[in-house]
Design a protein around this motif. Structure first.
Motif, PDB file in Angstrom:
ATOM      1  N   VAL A 167       0.848  -1.204   0.000  1.00 31.97           N
ATOM      2  CA  VAL A 167       0.000   0.000   0.000  1.00 31.97           C
ATOM      3  C   VAL A 167       0.880   1.250   0.000  1.00 31.97           C
ATOM      4  CG1 VAL A 167      -2.011  -1.018   1.158  1.00 31.97           C
ATOM      5  CG2 VAL A 167      -0.143  -0.075   2.541  1.00 31.97           C
ATOM      6  N   GLU A 168       0.368   2.333  -0.599  1.00 29.05           N
ATOM      7  CA  GLU A 168       1.068   3.620  -0.531  1.00 29.05           C
ATOM      8  C   GLU A 168       0.999   4.144   0.898  1.00 29.05           C
ATOM      9  OE1 GLU A 168       3.027   5.515  -2.415  1.00 29.05           O
ATOM     10  OE2 GLU A 168       3.047   3.709  -3.687  1.00 29.05           O
ATOM     11  N   ARG A 169      -0.197   4.001   1.500  1.00 31.49           N
ATOM     12  CA  ARG A 169      -0.379   4.354   2.909  1.00 31.49           C
ATOM     13  C   ARG A 169      -1.532   3.528   3.449  1.00 31.49           C
ATOM     14  NH1 ARG A 169      -4.709   7.424   3.761  1.00 31.49           N
ATOM     15  NH2 ARG A 169      -5.792   8.087   1.870  1.00 31.49           N
ATOM     16  N   ARG A 170      -1.583   3.361   4.790  1.00 33.03           N
ATOM     17  CA  ARG A 170      -2.640   2.541   5.390  1.00 33.03           C
ATOM     18  C   ARG A 170      -3.936   3.319   5.492  1.00 33.03           C
ATOM     19  NH1 ARG A 170       1.997   1.162   7.686  1.00 33.03           N
ATOM     20  NH2 ARG A 170       2.568  -0.880   6.876  1.00 33.03           N
ATOM     21  N   PRO A 171      -5.086   2.659   5.270  1.00 29.86           N
ATOM     22  CA  PRO A 171      -6.366   3.351   5.406  1.00 29.86           C
ATOM     23  C   PRO A 171      -6.674   3.663   6.872  1.00 29.86           C
ATOM     24  CG  PRO A 171      -6.707   1.001   5.038  1.00 29.86           C
ATOM     25  CD  PRO A 171      -5.234   1.237   4.899  1.00 29.86           C
ATOM     26  N   GLY A 172      -7.341   4.802   7.096  1.00 26.20           N
ATOM     27  CA  GLY A 172      -7.859   5.107   8.425  1.00 26.20           C
ATOM     28  C   GLY A 172      -9.219   4.440   8.593  1.00 26.20           C
ATOM     29  N   ALA A 173      -9.840   4.617   9.768  1.00 21.04           N
ATOM     30  CA  ALA A 173     -11.165   4.022  10.025  1.00 21.04           C
ATOM     31  C   ALA A 173     -12.163   4.545   9.000  1.00 21.04           C
ATOM     32  CB  ALA A 173     -11.617   4.376  11.439  1.00 21.04           C
ATOM     33  N   GLY A 174     -12.934   3.649   8.414  1.00 21.51           N
ATOM     34  CA  GLY A 174     -13.971   4.043   7.459  1.00 21.51           C
ATOM     35  C   GLY A 174     -13.449   4.382   6.075  1.00 21.51           C
ATOM     36  N   GLU A 175     -12.147   4.189   5.841  1.00 23.96           N
ATOM     37  CA  GLU A 175     -11.546   4.584   4.571  1.00 23.96           C
ATOM     38  C   GLU A 175     -11.185   3.347   3.743  1.00 23.96           C
ATOM     39  OE1 GLU A 175      -7.802   7.387   3.080  1.00 23.96           O
ATOM     40  OE2 GLU A 175      -7.877   6.637   5.132  1.00 23.96           O
ATOM     41  N   THR A 176     -11.224   3.494   2.417  1.00 28.48           N
ATOM     42  CA  THR A 176     -10.794   2.426   1.509  1.00 28.48           C
ATOM     43  C   THR A 176      -9.606   2.919   0.690  1.00 28.48           C
ATOM     44  OG1 THR A 176     -13.080   1.664   1.307  1.00 28.48           O
ATOM     45  CG2 THR A 176     -11.538   0.923  -0.384  1.00 28.48           C
ATOM     46  N   LEU A 215      -6.707   1.493  -2.472  1.00 24.03           N
ATOM     47  CA  LEU A 215      -6.350   0.401  -3.378  1.00 24.03           C
ATOM     48  C   LEU A 215      -4.905  -0.001  -3.110  1.00 24.03           C
ATOM     49  CD1 LEU A 215      -7.946   1.571  -6.754  1.00 24.03           C
ATOM     50  CD2 LEU A 215      -8.807  -0.140  -5.146  1.00 24.03           C
ATOM     51  N   GLY A 216      -4.634  -1.307  -3.126  1.00 24.76           N
ATOM     52  CA  GLY A 216      -3.271  -1.795  -2.921  1.00 24.76           C
ATOM     53  C   GLY A 216      -2.774  -2.542  -4.146  1.00 24.76           C
ATOM     54  N   ALA A 241      -2.568 -14.422   8.345  1.00 24.91           N
ATOM     55  CA  ALA A 241      -2.097 -13.086   8.704  1.00 24.91           C
ATOM     56  C   ALA A 241      -2.416 -12.134   7.559  1.00 24.91           C
ATOM     57  CB  ALA A 241      -0.601 -13.105   8.977  1.00 24.91           C
ATOM     58  N   LEU A 242      -3.133 -11.059   7.874  1.00 21.11           N
ATOM     59  CA  LEU A 242      -3.450 -10.016   6.887  1.00 21.11           C
ATOM     60  C   LEU A 242      -2.392  -8.930   7.031  1.00 21.11           C
ATOM     61  CD1 LEU A 242      -7.289  -9.834   7.605  1.00 21.11           C
ATOM     62  CD2 LEU A 242      -6.089 -11.236   5.905  1.00 21.11           C
ATOM     63  N   ILE A 243      -1.598  -8.763   5.974  1.00 19.61           N
ATOM     64  CA  ILE A 243      -0.406  -7.913   6.094  1.00 19.61           C
ATOM     65  C   ILE A 243      -0.423  -6.808   5.041  1.00 19.61           C
ATOM     66  CG2 ILE A 243       2.126  -7.879   6.033  1.00 19.61           C
ATOM     67  CD1 ILE A 243       2.144 -10.788   6.865  1.00 19.61           C
ATOM     68  N   THR A 244      -0.203  -5.570   5.462  1.00 16.86           N
ATOM     69  CA  THR A 244       0.069  -4.499   4.498  1.00 16.86           C
ATOM     70  C   THR A 244       1.525  -4.085   4.660  1.00 16.86           C
ATOM     71  OG1 THR A 244      -0.714  -2.838   6.072  1.00 16.86           O
ATOM     72  CG2 THR A 244      -2.294  -3.594   4.416  1.00 16.86           C
ATOM     73  N   VAL A 245       2.165  -3.819   3.522  1.00 23.32           N
ATOM     74  CA  VAL A 245       3.559  -3.368   3.524  1.00 23.32           C
ATOM     75  C   VAL A 245       3.596  -2.014   2.833  1.00 23.32           C
ATOM     76  CG1 VAL A 245       5.911  -3.866   2.742  1.00 23.32           C
ATOM     77  CG2 VAL A 245       4.415  -5.742   3.436  1.00 23.32           C
ATOM     78  N   ASP A 246       4.221  -1.015   3.483  1.00 21.11           N
ATOM     79  CA  ASP A 246       4.249   0.334   2.901  1.00 21.11           C
ATOM     80  C   ASP A 246       5.566   0.560   2.146  1.00 21.11           C
ATOM     81  OD1 ASP A 246       6.249   1.087   4.678  1.00 21.11           O
ATOM     82  OD2 ASP A 246       4.859   2.049   6.075  1.00 21.11           O
TER      83      ASP A 246
END
Ligand code: RIB
Ligand code: NA
Length: 299
Positions: free
Chosen positions: A19-28, A30-31, A95-100
């Motif tokens: 991801v470019e950046r992690r979503p905040g609460a309520g935000e979508t 694209l990764g 494991a659900l993983i996002t990498v920035d």
């Protein structure tokens, strides 16, 4: 001993999205495309140790499903003895993983079968404990299972714990650690925010006073600290450019455990482990990025 290292711990399928950046609460947001890798802190430690040439066994639980088979394949390919990998009871952990872009990750683990690895499973694996020089674990399995591990250690075997994800630990568990391996975040949870001193040296000393025979504090790009009755020592970092830090801590812990088992001092083993950890962050994924002993020597 038949095994240099017995790892008791989790095995997860890692579902990884850049991801470019992690979503905040309520935000979508694209990764990137999804990558599925074998992971889990226990399975990662076992693969890292086997790649380094250690005779390694894993005690874990996976589901009777495709992710469970992915994890078993990856262990066998690395040369890990999977006689202790139990199958069934719940789906394989995920494991659900996002990498920035800086290579840092955020992870949510759904334990699945890892949550069913029981104290009874530990007792039933008694012969693995009797034949292992070093035993390592983490906290993606039930805490009572980890406590049962220290009750089943062979008299001369060494116990290594990376309390991740962190929670307050019972004294019996702390007292068995040689070493307890923590990063800054884990140190703070275990000590309770208020009890933390100003410097990593302070955290190491305060942790040591809680009962472990030795403590290692990992400081990411700043290297690490080792602390024992002999004092506190800084271990310099190895400079690399990070692509994906997932599993670097697991590789560090495994390398440290293996070198301690081979008779090195805590400082020597930590310096080697820092090199192993650094190499893993230069490649995507966890297990898939772990180096062989020859690759470490070549650097
Ligand atoms: O330490 C990295 C690991 O944490 C990942 O492989 C993921 O499965 C989680 O357990
Ligand atoms: Na990596």
């Amino acid at each position: 001993y038949d095994y240099d290292l017995l790892v008791v711990g989790s095995a997860n399928a890692d579902l990884v999205v850049g991801v470019e950046r992690r979503p905040g609460a309520g935000e979508t947001v694209l990764g990137s495309d999804l990558a599925v890798h074998p992971g889990g802190k226990g399975a990662n430690q076992a693969v890292a140790a086997a790649r380094l040439g250690a005779r390694t066994a894993l005690l874990a639980r996976v589901g009777d499903d495709a992710y469970g088979r992915l994890l078993l394949d990856s262990q066998r390919e690395a040369g890990v003895d999977t006689v202790g990998v139990l199958v069934g009871g719940a789906p394989t952990g995920v494991a659900l993983i996002t990498v920035d872009p800086s290579g840092d990750n955020s992870i949510v683990v759904s334990p699945g079968a890892n949550g069913r690895l029981s104290p009874q499973d530990v007792r039933a694996a008694g012969c693995l404990f009797q034949s292992s020089k070093v035993v390592s674990t983490q906290l993606e399995i039930p805490l009572e299972t980890v406590v049962e591990v220290v009750r089943n250690l062979a008299p001369d075997s060494r116990f290594v714990l990376n309390p991740s994800p962190p929670r307050p630990l019972p004294r019996e568990l702390l007292a068995a650690c040689d070493p307890l391996i923590v990063n800054e975040h884990e140190a703070k949870v275990i000590l309770g925010e208020s009890a933390v001193g100003d410097t990593p040296e302070d955290w190491a000393r305060i942790l040591l006073a809680k009962g472990p025979r030795s403590v290692v504090v990992t400081l990411g790009a700043e290297g690490a600290l080792v602390a024992s009755a002999e004092g506190v020592l800084r271990i310099p970092s190895v400079k690399v450019s990070a692509v994906d830090t997932t599993g670097a801590g697991d590789a560090f812990t495994a390398a440290l455990a293996v070198r301690l088992g081979a008779g090195e001092s805590l400082a020597q083993a930590a310096a080697y482990a820092a090199r192993v950890g650094a190499l893993t962050v230069t490649k995507e994924g966890a297990q898939v990025s772990f180096p062989s002993a020859a690759e470490v020597a070549a650097r």
